[in-house]
Scaffold this active site. Structure first.
Site, mmCIF file in Angstrom:
data_model
loop_
_atom_site.group_PDB
_atom_site.id
_atom_site.type_symbol
_atom_site.label_atom_id
_atom_site.label_comp_id
_atom_site.label_asym_id
_atom_site.label_seq_id
_atom_site.Cartn_x
_atom_site.Cartn_y
_atom_site.Cartn_z
ATOM 1 N N HIS A 37 0.840 -1.203 0.000
ATOM 2 C CA HIS A 37 0.000 0.000 0.000
ATOM 3 C C HIS A 37 0.877 1.256 0.000
ATOM 4 C CE1 HIS A 37 -2.817 -2.895 2.183
ATOM 5 N NE2 HIS A 37 -3.533 -2.528 1.140
ATOM 6 N N MET A 184 3.159 -9.091 -0.561
ATOM 7 C CA MET A 184 2.576 -8.501 0.655
ATOM 8 C C MET A 184 1.054 -8.454 0.513
ATOM 9 S SD MET A 184 5.152 -5.350 1.342
ATOM 10 C CE MET A 184 6.873 -5.643 1.653
HETATM 11 P P1 AMP Z 1 -6.426 -3.863 -0.581
HETATM 12 O O1 AMP Z 1 -6.305 -3.063 0.667
HETATM 13 O O2 AMP Z 1 -5.949 -5.275 -0.451
HETATM 14 O O3 AMP Z 1 -7.783 -3.731 -1.229
HETATM 15 O O4 AMP Z 1 -5.399 -3.213 -1.603
HETATM 16 C C1 AMP Z 1 -5.452 -1.841 -1.920
HETATM 17 C C2 AMP Z 1 -4.553 -1.594 -3.103
HETATM 18 O O5 AMP Z 1 -3.215 -1.979 -2.780
HETATM 19 C C3 AMP Z 1 -4.963 -2.414 -4.340
HETATM 20 O O6 AMP Z 1 -4.826 -1.630 -5.499
HETATM 21 C C4 AMP Z 1 -3.990 -3.550 -4.308
HETATM 22 O O7 AMP Z 1 -3.740 -4.116 -5.565
HETATM 23 C C5 AMP Z 1 -2.748 -2.863 -3.779
HETATM 24 N N1 AMP Z 1 -1.835 -3.846 -3.208
HETATM 25 C C6 AMP Z 1 -2.134 -4.847 -2.344
HETATM 26 N N2 AMP Z 1 -1.056 -5.601 -2.093
HETATM 27 C C7 AMP Z 1 -0.041 -5.068 -2.819
HETATM 28 C C8 AMP Z 1 1.342 -5.393 -2.996
HETATM 29 N N3 AMP Z 1 1.902 -6.440 -2.396
HETATM 30 N N4 AMP Z 1 2.093 -4.613 -3.826
HETATM 31 C C9 AMP Z 1 1.525 -3.546 -4.463
HETATM 32 N N5 AMP Z 1 0.240 -3.199 -4.341
HETATM 33 C C10 AMP Z 1 -0.542 -3.939 -3.534
#
Ligand code: AMP
Length: 287
Positions: A37, A184
């Site tokens: 994030h 992650m």
């Molecule tokens: P989430 O909180 O899981 O809905 O993720 C929020 C944003 O962070 C989304 O656009 C995800 O694709 C991105 N995201 C989650 N994990 C990662 C990661 N390991 N590397 C880069 N972006 C991520």
């Protein structure tokens, strides 16, 4: 960092920046923040005058009630991480702020959601489409940042932007990984010690297939898939939901000989009852 729980105050705060034609970047998240994030926040800060992060665990996109109930919440740590990353604005609404009533709207994304996450999580992308549209309408960003980690989601959001004529640049940021390669994820917080150690095998299986793709002059989709499936099959504690080899722009599932430049390999597995997803290009590249 300014923190807003209600959309009217947030809109009022952003209005003068919009009037001055400042660029507003949005990073939508569900909280339980980690380095992935924060990498999105850093890119957003570099490219925009104002960086807005939203934290909202959207019940509409969970097809599995227990996955929703067990989703990690770490609000204090999230605020600390965002402050440290010098985030300008945090939008952290509660359910009633986002949904005045249960929405009647449903999104369908055709063949983009007929496979993988769409197929195994019915209604998931409709929920994603609704919450992302709401955030776009509330914040009216010039730019929005998504992680390649959720590969199918990126294509769905790009389609949403095209179909609804949003004037927002969608940026895809690379997947951040722990030192052993595990992507992650907020859900990693739910892994016990042995499951956490095993979870790196997801990355290793994809990497093994990508290495084969690099070495070969002609790459076969079935061979890529076989390498991943056979690697994972060594570990009975890993329950594979899907392994697919798809075209990176259309998500059409591939078979036979294929151009490695076009290919993305994607998987979803359960380890210790926690569902994890990951993906990798055969040829290292960004969308
Ligand atoms: P989430 O909180 O899981 O809905 O993720 C929020 C944003 O962070 C989304 O656009 C995800 O694709 C991105 N995201 C989650 N994990 C990662 C990661 N390991 N590397 C880069 N972006 C991520």
């Amino acid at each position: 960092m300014k923190v807003f729980k209600d959309k009217t105050s947030l809109r009022n705060f952003l209005e003068p920046f919009r009037a001055e034609k400042k660029s507003i970047g949005l990073v939508p998240t569900m909280g339980a923040l980690h380095g992935g994030h924060i990498s999105l926040v850093e890119t957003c800060k570099k490219k925009n005058d104002i960086c807005v992060v939203s934290i909202f665990v959207n019940p509409l996109q969970f097809n599995d009630k227990s996955d929703y109930e067990k989703y990690p919440h770490t609000p204090e740590a999230d605020v600390e991480l965002l402050e440290k990353a010098r985030t300008d604005v945090l939008f952290i609404p509660d359910y009633s702020e986002m949904y005045v009533s249960n929405p009647m709207l449903k999104f369908q994304f055709g063949k983009l959601e007929a496979v993988m996450e769409g197929a195994f999580r019915p209604g998931h992308f409709s929920g994603v489409g609704i919450v992302v549209s709401k955030l776009f309408n509330i914040i009216q960003p010039t730019d929005a940042y998504f992680g390649q980690k959720d590969f199918q989601q990126v294509l769905i959001v790009k389609q949403l932007v095209k179909d609804l004529s949003y004037s927002i640049n969608i940026h895809t940021c690379p997947t951040m990984r722990d030192t052993d390669g595990l992507a992650m994820s907020s859900r990693n917080k739910r892994l016990d010690e042995s499951s956490r150690a095993l979870a790196a095998e997801l990355y290793k299986s994809l990497k093994k297939a990508a290495d084969y793709g690099h070495r070969s002059s002609n790459v076969h989709a079935e061979q890529l898939k076989k390498i991943i499936v056979e690697h994972l099959a060594q570990y009975p504690e890993i329950v594979t939901e899907y392994v697919e080899v798809a075209h990176k722009e259309t998500l059409d599932l591939m078979s036979g000989e294929c151009n490695p430049e076009d290919v993305v390999m994607l998987l979803a597995c359960y380890i210790g009852g926690v569902r994890l997803i990951d993906n990798m290009f055969v040829k290292d590249q960004q969308l």
